[in-house]
Scaffold this active site. Structure first.
Site, PDB file in Angstrom:
ATOM      1  CE  LYS A  19      -3.692  -2.080   2.840  1.00 61.91           C
ATOM      2  NZ  LYS A  19      -4.848  -1.935   1.942  1.00 61.91           N
ATOM      3  NE  ARG A  38     -10.455 -10.870  -1.304  1.00 67.27           N
ATOM      4  CZ  ARG A  38     -10.801 -10.014  -2.254  1.00 67.27           C
ATOM      5  NH1 ARG A  38     -11.078 -10.448  -3.478  1.00 67.27           N
ATOM      6  NH2 ARG A  38     -10.884  -8.712  -1.996  1.00 67.27           N
TER       7      ARG A  38
END
Length: 428
Positions: A204, A278
């Site tokens: 990020k 996930r």
């Protein structure tokens, strides 16, 4: 010290306080002036933020306050750093509002703590100890840590967390007030507990990483909800699974192009190490499925796509089971919390194709491309009942505010704990 009191009024403030003033003041406190129309909750929140900006150490709510009015005030008045004390009205709602407030404080503190202080093991331990403190005789728990995860086949949590020196953890907590070891599990809760998310090798930006201590908001929310339900008299068996890891870069971190083989045989190509939530939730959902619970609910700060769709005002609800989706939405409406359904169909399972595995963990484009939140839910659908029966996925877009608003302080919101607690009580 003289108490600072806050009361409500249905009459407008005198003209000296300005046109349509939210607040007026006396020597001993303030009055919030409710509008002629509507429930007044937004007005109370905005007034609470203004009062909180005065750094008052404690306030006492006096006069006629409904439950939802007190809750709206508490949500907005309670800042992240050195929050002030609230003395609630001594009326028929006092016990209930205090239970909700204590669960809110626990949830917010967990999310707002620094990532240095909140390691995966610390998150799991604090969650377990708090729940156990609420009902010592009814709670047991175990933690699978580090290399034990790989040995047990929990490869999602293991791989996401192996880049950190601080080991990943799967917490399994059993709340069983029945005293019967063979009692059915009514609900299994699964929470994403990424205590810090650098994005891994799909790193990020600095700005995007700043608030990533909040990426365990799902774990905090389901823990806060379970604790609230217990304090409200929950009498059915519930299991809690927290999938805890730090997503960091190192020579031991998982990489783009890796293929993970899950316990249920599903193979997953990693095309984005920043789509790690996930991957850990898949393990938690399989563990939850093994309990044969009639309802499985997972919660996660999973996708930026949910925030694009709903802002920071609503939690996204996904389910292929119309009955449980409506039950979740009805609980949210009854508890005055904002939840909103987003689409999930069987074909969403195939929206992240891979030439090397059954599926990829995302699409190789920024944010996972269009429909990213639904595609993420479709990925998770591979790890529950094939028809999605009895499963709800919550993408918690309203769990955290990186910047304060006119209604909410900076940091964790704890929004959702009341609705999930209500749903737990319904399952008896």
């Amino acid at each position: 010290m003289t108490q600072f009191t806050v009361s409500l009024a249905t009459q407008p403030a005198s003209s000296g306080w300005g046109e349509s003033a939210l607040l007026s003041f006396t020597e001993h406190g303030a009055t919030i002036h409710l509008p002629e129309r509507g429930d007044g909750l937004l007005t109370i929140q905005q007034a609470a933020r203004k009062l909180d900006g005065l750094s008052i150490p404690e306030v006492t709510l006096t006069g006629e306050w409904q439950f939802e009015h007190q809750w709206a005030f508490a949500l907005s008045f309670t800042r992240a750093r050195n929050p002030a004390t609230i003395h609630f009205c001594d009326n028929g709602d006092k016990e209930r509002i205090q239970q909700c407030y204590e669960a809110m404080l626990f949830t917010r503190k967990l999310v707002n703590d620094t990532p240095e202080d909140l390691s995966p093991e610390n998150l799991a331990q604090r969650a377990a100890e708090w729940i156990k403190s609420l009902s010592p005789d009814a709670v047991s728990y175990s933690m699978t840590t580090g290399e034990e995860l790989a040995e047990a086949g929990w490869i999602g949590i293991y791989n996401v967390g192996r880049g950190s020196d601080r080991p990943p953890v799967l917490l399994e907590l059993d709340y069983n007030p029945t005293g019967d070891a063979n009692a059915p599990v009514t609900t299994a809760l699964v929470g994403k507990g990424i205590t810090f998310d650098s994005g891994g090798y799909s790193i990020k930006s600095s700005e995007g990483m700043l608030d990533m201590k909040c990426d365990m908001g799902g774990a905090a929310t389901v823990t806060g909800a379970l604790g609230l339900a217990i304090s409200q008299g929950l009498n059915t068996r519930v299991k809690l699974f927290l999938c805890c890891a730090e997503n960091l870069i190192s020579g031991h971190a998982y990489k783009l192009g890796d293929v993970l083989t899950y316990k249920n045989g599903v193979t997953v190509e990693v095309v984005n190490t920043d789509a790690e939530g996930r991957l850990v939730l898949a393990d938690g959902l399989m563990a939850a499925s093994e309990t044969n619970a009639s309802l499985i609910l997972d919660a996660a700060t999973l996708t930026g796509a949910a925030t694009v769709a709903l802002g920071n005002d609503y939690h996204a609800v996904f389910s292929m089971d119309d009955r449980v989706r409506e039950a979740m939405l009805e609980c949210a409406k009854a508890e005055s919390e904002r939840f909103w359904p987003l689409p999930l169909e069987q074909w969403h399972k195939d929206r992240c194709p891979s030439p090397f595995a059954d599926t990829a963990n995302s699409r190789p484009q920024k944010g996972g491309g269009g429909g990213g939140a639904s595609n993420a839910a479709g990925f998770l659908a591979r790890f529950v009942d094939p028809q999605g029966k009895g499963w709800i996925h919550l993408d918690l877009a309203a769990a955290y505010h990186g910047k304060g608003t006119a209604e909410m302080p900076v940091g964790a919101s704890a929004v959702g704990i009341r609705s999930i607690a209500a749903l737990l009580r319904q399952q008896g």
